[in-house]
Design a protein around this motif. Structure first.
Motif, PDB file in Angstrom:
ATOM      1  N   GLU A  10       0.983  -1.246  -0.053  1.00 42.02           N
ATOM      2  CA  GLU A  10      -0.022  -0.145   0.084  1.00 42.02           C
ATOM      3  C   GLU A  10       0.914   1.148   0.006  1.00 42.02           C
ATOM      4  N   VAL A  11       0.150   2.500  -0.334  1.00 43.62           N
ATOM      5  CA  VAL A  11       1.161   3.508  -0.516  1.00 43.62           C
ATOM      6  C   VAL A  11       0.004   4.488   0.307  1.00 43.62           C
ATOM      7  N   GLU A  12       0.541   5.133   1.284  1.00 40.89           N
ATOM      8  CA  GLU A  12      -0.350   6.076   2.067  1.00 40.89           C
ATOM      9  C   GLU A  12      -1.607   5.548   2.587  1.00 40.89           C
ATOM     10  N   GLY A  13      -1.407   4.316   3.232  1.00 41.77           N
ATOM     11  CA  GLY A  13      -2.538   3.622   3.633  1.00 41.77           C
ATOM     12  C   GLY A  13      -3.440   3.040   2.552  1.00 41.77           C
ATOM     13  N   LYS A  14      -3.128   3.123   1.136  1.00 38.27           N
ATOM     14  CA  LYS A  14      -4.201   2.802   0.215  1.00 38.27           C
ATOM     15  C   LYS A  14      -3.520   1.601  -0.551  1.00 38.27           C
ATOM     16  N   PRO A  15      -4.228   0.332  -0.432  1.00 34.70           N
ATOM     17  CA  PRO A  15      -3.728  -0.875  -1.010  1.00 34.70           C
ATOM     18  C   PRO A  15      -3.775  -0.500  -2.493  1.00 34.70           C
ATOM     19  N   ILE A  16      -2.554  -0.916  -3.172  1.00 34.28           N
ATOM     20  CA  ILE A  16      -2.330  -0.829  -4.511  1.00 34.28           C
ATOM     21  C   ILE A  16      -2.243  -1.923  -5.347  1.00 34.28           C
ATOM     22  N   LEU A  17      -1.130  -2.868  -4.611  1.00 34.52           N
ATOM     23  CA  LEU A  17      -0.908  -4.341  -5.000  1.00 34.52           C
ATOM     24  C   LEU A  17      -1.905  -5.335  -4.115  1.00 34.52           C
ATOM     25  N   GLY A  34      -0.676  -2.858 -18.957  1.00 30.69           N
ATOM     26  CA  GLY A  34      -1.869  -2.467 -18.134  1.00 30.69           C
ATOM     27  C   GLY A  34      -2.079  -1.284 -18.055  1.00 30.69           C
ATOM     28  N   PRO A  35      -3.307  -0.671 -17.740  1.00 28.19           N
ATOM     29  CA  PRO A  35      -3.648   0.520 -18.058  1.00 28.19           C
ATOM     30  C   PRO A  35      -3.253   1.461 -16.976  1.00 28.19           C
ATOM     31  N   ASN A  36      -3.200   2.716 -17.232  1.00 28.90           N
ATOM     32  CA  ASN A  36      -2.567   3.790 -16.310  1.00 28.90           C
ATOM     33  C   ASN A  36      -3.034   3.388 -14.718  1.00 28.90           C
ATOM     34  N   GLY A  37      -2.529   3.631 -14.018  1.00 31.79           N
ATOM     35  CA  GLY A  37      -2.783   3.376 -12.535  1.00 31.79           C
ATOM     36  C   GLY A  37      -3.188   2.060 -11.886  1.00 31.79           C
ATOM     37  N   SER A  38      -2.617   1.219 -12.804  1.00 27.69           N
ATOM     38  CA  SER A  38      -2.861  -0.325 -12.364  1.00 27.69           C
ATOM     39  C   SER A  38      -2.192  -0.756 -11.410  1.00 27.69           C
ATOM     40  N   GLY A  39      -0.891   0.075 -11.164  1.00 30.88           N
ATOM     41  CA  GLY A  39       0.214  -0.454 -10.155  1.00 30.88           C
ATOM     42  C   GLY A  39       1.499  -0.986 -10.554  1.00 30.88           C
ATOM     43  N   LYS A  40       1.587  -0.785 -12.106  1.00 30.53           N
ATOM     44  CA  LYS A  40       2.886  -1.274 -12.490  1.00 30.53           C
ATOM     45  C   LYS A  40       4.182  -0.528 -11.860  1.00 30.53           C
ATOM     46  N   SER A  41       4.178   0.676 -11.828  1.00 29.53           N
ATOM     47  CA  SER A  41       5.180   1.426 -11.206  1.00 29.53           C
ATOM     48  C   SER A  41       5.282   1.035  -9.675  1.00 29.53           C
ATOM     49  N   THR A  42       4.215   0.858  -9.243  1.00 29.32           N
ATOM     50  CA  THR A  42       4.067   0.556  -7.563  1.00 29.32           C
ATOM     51  C   THR A  42       4.912  -0.644  -7.594  1.00 29.32           C
ATOM     52  N   LEU A  43       4.790  -1.730  -8.280  1.00 31.00           N
ATOM     53  CA  LEU A  43       5.530  -3.035  -8.334  1.00 31.00           C
ATOM     54  C   LEU A  43       6.827  -2.935  -8.394  1.00 31.00           C
ATOM     55  N   GLY A  52       7.950   4.317   1.475  1.00 30.81           N
ATOM     56  CA  GLY A  52       6.539   4.896   1.368  1.00 30.81           C
ATOM     57  C   GLY A  52       5.991   3.861   0.514  1.00 30.81           C
ATOM     58  N   TYR A  53       6.468   2.870   0.153  1.00 28.00           N
ATOM     59  CA  TYR A  53       5.684   1.751  -0.633  1.00 28.00           C
ATOM     60  C   TYR A  53       5.738   0.512   0.233  1.00 28.00           C
ATOM     61  N   GLU A  54       5.013   0.354   1.063  1.00 29.64           N
ATOM     62  CA  GLU A  54       4.813  -0.278   2.137  1.00 29.64           C
ATOM     63  C   GLU A  54       4.179  -2.098   1.833  1.00 29.64           C
ATOM     64  N   PHE A  84      13.910   3.868 -14.214  1.00 31.70           N
ATOM     65  CA  PHE A  84      12.747   4.682 -13.887  1.00 31.70           C
ATOM     66  C   PHE A  84      12.094   5.157 -15.027  1.00 31.70           C
ATOM     67  N   GLN A  85      10.645   5.069 -14.583  1.00 32.01           N
ATOM     68  CA  GLN A  85       9.665   5.852 -15.730  1.00 32.01           C
ATOM     69  C   GLN A  85      10.001   7.474 -15.793  1.00 32.01           C
ATOM     70  N   TYR A  86      10.352   7.943 -14.499  1.00 29.64           N
ATOM     71  CA  TYR A  86      10.733   9.113 -14.734  1.00 29.64           C
ATOM     72  C   TYR A  86      12.085   9.572 -13.960  1.00 29.64           C
TER      73      TYR A  86
HETATM   74  N1  LIG Z   1       3.423   8.194  -4.233  1.00 23.07           N
HETATM   75  C1  LIG Z   1       2.131   7.919  -4.258  1.00 23.07           C
HETATM   76  N2  LIG Z   1       1.353   8.658  -3.549  1.00 23.07           N
HETATM   77  C2  LIG Z   1      -0.006   8.441  -3.762  1.00 23.07           C
HETATM   78  N3  LIG Z   1      -0.581   7.282  -4.555  1.00 23.07           N
HETATM   79  C3  LIG Z   1       0.157   6.678  -5.321  1.00 23.07           C
HETATM   80  C4  LIG Z   1       1.619   7.112  -5.373  1.00 23.07           C
HETATM   81  N4  LIG Z   1       2.151   6.300  -6.244  1.00 23.07           N
HETATM   82  C5  LIG Z   1       1.169   5.557  -6.816  1.00 23.07           C
HETATM   83  N5  LIG Z   1      -0.094   5.899  -6.436  1.00 23.07           N
HETATM   84  C6  LIG Z   1      -1.312   5.337  -6.791  1.00 23.07           C
HETATM   85  O1  LIG Z   1      -1.291   4.170  -6.989  1.00 23.07           O
HETATM   86  C7  LIG Z   1      -1.893   3.611  -7.958  1.00 23.07           C
HETATM   87  C8  LIG Z   1      -0.974   2.964  -9.178  1.00 23.07           C
HETATM   88  O2  LIG Z   1      -0.061   3.858  -9.643  1.00 23.07           O
HETATM   89  P1  LIG Z   1       1.045   3.332 -10.446  1.00 23.07           P
HETATM   90  O3  LIG Z   1       1.579   2.106  -9.679  1.00 23.07           O
HETATM   91  O4  LIG Z   1       2.129   4.494 -10.838  1.00 23.07           O
HETATM   92  O5  LIG Z   1       0.323   3.039 -11.878  1.00 23.07           O
HETATM   93  P2  LIG Z   1       0.888   2.472 -13.239  1.00 23.07           P
HETATM   94  O6  LIG Z   1       2.456   2.839 -13.085  1.00 23.07           O
HETATM   95  O7  LIG Z   1       0.515   1.320 -13.498  1.00 23.07           O
HETATM   96  O8  LIG Z   1       0.321   3.769 -14.000  1.00 23.07           O
HETATM   97  C9  LIG Z   1      -2.753   4.751  -8.507  1.00 23.07           C
HETATM   98  O9  LIG Z   1      -3.910   4.859  -8.071  1.00 23.07           O
HETATM   99  C10 LIG Z   1      -1.679   6.045  -7.956  1.00 23.07           C
HETATM  100  O10 LIG Z   1      -2.859   7.034  -7.958  1.00 23.07           O
END
Ligand SMILES: Nc1ncnc2c1ncn2[C@@H]1O[C@H](COP(=O)(O)OP(=O)(O)O)[C@@H](O)[C@H]1O
Ligand SMILES: [Mg+2]
Lengths: 248, 430
Positions: A10-17, A34-43, A52-54, A84-86
């Motif tokens: 989770e990120v900031e308490g929000k489950p992502i993966l 996968g579409p934008n926001g699906s969690g690819k960068s998070t993974l 910050g990625y707990e 890095f993506q960015y």
């Molecule tokens: N640093 C962050 N702070 C808050 N939310 C985040 C952060 N990074 C990612 N998220 C949220 O996590 C979800 C997945 O994001 P991300 O992994 O960047 O997706 P992708 O790379 O597939 O586009 C999104 O809903 C995004 O808003």
């Protein structure tokens, strides 16, 4: 081999993966789409150890070594490389110095001797040439004033120098023209070896014409919803993610 | 002999009463007059308190509450000094010139002890200093014993001169107030690398005053490395007068002392002259560093550049006050001032006060200030490449300082500054 089991984060308490299971055997290249926001960068950040990625559950190992308990630099020493993506700009840090410091840190970790400035320059020049990059890039600040494409190529240069055993490329193709795309693909293909594996994250099927993956995984809403061969990427390109969602 | 020790301003005035007949220049009327006037000024003003606007952010009580003795130089001839940084070196111990430790042969121009040349300095000593306005300069004028005297004749390239200030170890706190006079005649040049250090276990006050005169077209690079001992105080004031076409390039590194004030008064007095005042302050727990610059653009077509960077760790405090006064005649002034701080700890504090007073209408003048912590994204990027956290932090701190240091064009001076920065970090990371 990279093995991910039941990974939740989770990120900031929000489950992502929400439970990722994935295996990339040594010698293979897998694509994640996968579409934008699906969690690819998070993974990718979770695997590289970004703060910050707990991780809330599951495991990730590289060649049997637990990645999740290590510091980012330890993971790099263990062979993980994230393009890095960015890519981050480091004003005041010379690119050559940065690359040599990184390379020597990794070499130290592997018990290899450090390279002096001359040895490094020789090596860097050879890699630059392969990647059709100008030597000028070594003299500048890390990513400072680089175009989007130059930043991505600088990531590939780092990968070529550090020779990781697991490369994670997070949308390294976005913003690249077709020539630059081929160079990036050549960079990855050059590393292909029985002890090298890669996770190629991309939006577009285009890159996968040049880096032909062994498998394609579709990540949606924090889960891998479909896995297939290279043909899956073509199918997604034609019919979009909606069809996968319907099927899943 | 046992004497009652008085503290603060009273202590110094008391000392002046006792030493008056023995201080250098006691037989020169003009020196006597300067000292008496300064004593009267210091008696009236005392040490500045925070109620004085220019001292709002720096509390001098650690100095003014203490009692200082006259420096008893007990450092022998066996002082271990590192190799000189340049062709020539002038060494001062407790503010007194030490010929046997110095290397000044074959300079081809006058370098030496101010005390020895005092009879010839009437009208020059005190030409720029303003004891009436700065109590610490009054204190220096009242009690100075010695200092560096340099005159580079017209057209002479003076090379590199190192000014080394050492403090001897002592049980009782000591104070010294050197007066340094630097004059570059028309077209002359000099690189002056100044380094001040002292023992870590001695309380002392180093209160130097510089009077720097740069004639037409002269170029002075003045690199100052302040590495005083952790119990030391340095309260330094630099006066520089820059005539037409001349350049004063000052870089000050504050890396030591419990409390330091680096005060510079520079006057761009002739057209097309330039003044660069850059610096870095590297502060650890318990340290306080104050850089205060007052720059007068008093002639047209002059350029000034100021970049100050402060890195703070632990519970430390940094101050930057920068005043630029553009006089009405100073048309086409090009002025720039930047002050940036990097906070490595939540307990550190930086105060910043830029002040522009512009009376000319055709002027380009900008200033800015930033305060921040190390960037988490940058740190992660470096660590993701295998660079250990400590090293990653040091890379980013050095990068932060880079912009200020790269402005130092003289290579010897820049190398000296870079190694001092590296040394600071090694200790910090340890
Ligand atoms: N640093 C962050 N702070 C808050 N939310 C985040 C952060 N990074 C990612 N998220 C949220 O996590 C979800 C997945 O994001 P991300 O992994 O960047 O997706 P992708 O790379 O597939 O586009 C999104 O809903 C995004 O808003
Ligand atoms: Mg992404």
């Amino acid at each position: 081999m990279l093995r991910i089991e039941g990974l939740t984060a989770e990120v900031e308490g929000k489950p992502i993966l929400k439970g990722i299971d994935l295996e990339v055997p040594a010698g293979e290249v897998h694509a994640i789409m996968g579409p934008n926001g699906s969690g690819k960068s998070t993974l990718s950040y979770v695997l590289a150890g970004r703060e910050g990625y707990e991780v809330t559950g599951g495991s990730a190992t590289l060649n049997g070594v637990d990645l999740l308990g290590m510091e980012p630099e330890e993971r790099a020493a263990a062979g993980v490389f994230l393009a890095f993506q960015y890519p981050v700009e480091l004003p005041g840090v010379g690119n050559a110095n940065f690359l040599r410091t990184a390379l020597n840190a990794i070499r130290r970790g592997k018990g290899e001797s450090e390279l002096d400035a001359m040895q490094f320059l020789k090596l860097a020049r050879a890699r630059l040439k392969e990647l059709q990059m100008s030597e000028d890039m070594l003299k500048r600040g890390v990513n400072v004033g680089f175009s989007g494409g130059e930043k991505k190529r600088n990531e590939v240069l780092q990968m070529a120098l550090l020779r990781p055993s697991l490369a994670i490329l997070d949308e390294t193709d976005s913003g690249l023209d077709i020539d630059a795309l081929k160079i990036v693909a050549d960079g990855v293909n050059a590393l292909r070896a029985p002890d090298f594996s890669a996770l190629v994250i991309t939006h577009y099927q285009r890159l996968l014409d040049y880096i032909v993956p062994d498998k394609v995984h579709v990540l949606m809403q924090g889960r891998i919803v479909q896995t297939g061969g290279p043909e899956l990427a073509k199918q997604l390109e034609a019919s979009g993610y909606a069809s996968v969602q319907a099927a899943a | 002999m046992n004497t009652v020790v008085h503290s603060g301003a009273e202590g110094f005035l008391h000392r002046f009463e006792g030493l008056r007949a023995r201080l250098p220049g006691q037989r020169l009327d003009w020196v006597q007059a300067l000292r008496e006037a300064a004593a009267a000024q210091f008696r009236t003003a005392g040490f500045p308190t925070r109620r004085v606007e220019a001292w709002k952010y720096t509390d001098l009580r650690p100095v003014s509450d203490a009692a200082f003795d006259e420096a008893l130089t007990i450092l022998g001839d066996d002082v271990a000094l590192p190799a000189p940084r340049g062709e020539r070196r002038a060494v001062f111990v407790d503010g007194r010139f030490r010929a046997e430790l110095s290397q000044l042969d074959d300079a081809g121009f006058a370098i030496g002890s101010l005390a020895e040349q005092l009879p010839r300095l009437e009208g020059r000593l005190g030409a720029l200093a303003r004891p009436a306005e700065e109590p610490l300069v009054a204190l220096n004028t009242m009690l100075f014993e010695d200092g560096l005297l340099v005159t580079v004749p017209a057209g002479v390239a003076g090379g590199v001169l190192e000014l080394r200030s050492l403090t001897s170890r002592s049980e009782r706190p000591s104070a010294f107030h050197p007066r340094h006079l630097i004059r570059l005649e028309a077209g002359a040049s000099l690189t002056l690398i100044e380094e001040a250090s002292g023992p870590e276990d001695t309380r002392y006050l180093h209160n130097p005053v510089f009077e720097i005169e740069l004639a037409e077209g002269a170029v002075l690079t003045h690199a100052r490395i302040q590495r005083e001992g952790v119990k030391g105080f340095q309260l330094g004031t630099v006066y520089a007068r820059i005539e037409s076409g001349a350049t004063y390039d000052n870089f000050t590194l504050n890396a030591g002392a419990r409390l330091v004030r680096n005060e510079i008064h520079a006057v761009l007095a002739g057209p097309k002259s330039a003044c660069h005042m850059n610096g870095a302050q590297l502060l650890r727990d318990g340290q306080h560093a104050d850089t205060t610059t007052v720059l007068d653009h008093a002639a047209p077509d002059c350029a000034s550049r100021q970049t100050y960077k402060t890195v703070l760790s632990g519970k430390s405090r940094g101050v930057f006050q920068g005043k630029i006064h553009v006089h009405q005649v100073a048309q086409r002034t090009d002025g720039y001032q930047m002050n940036q701080a990097l906070l490595l700890s939540p307990d550190a504090e930086i105060d910043s006060k830029p002040q522009l007073e512009i009376y000319a209408d055709d002027v380009k003048c900008s200033h800015g200030a930033t305060v921040g912590a190390l960037d988490a994204d940058q740190l992660f990027y470096l660590r993701a490449r295998g660079i250990p956290e400590d090293k990653a932090r040091s890379i980013l701190v050095e990068a932060f300082l880079q912009e200020a240091i790269e402005g130092v064009t003289d290579e010897t001076a820049r190398a000296a500054l870079e190694s001092a920065v590296a040394g600071w970090w090694e200790k910090e990371a340890a």
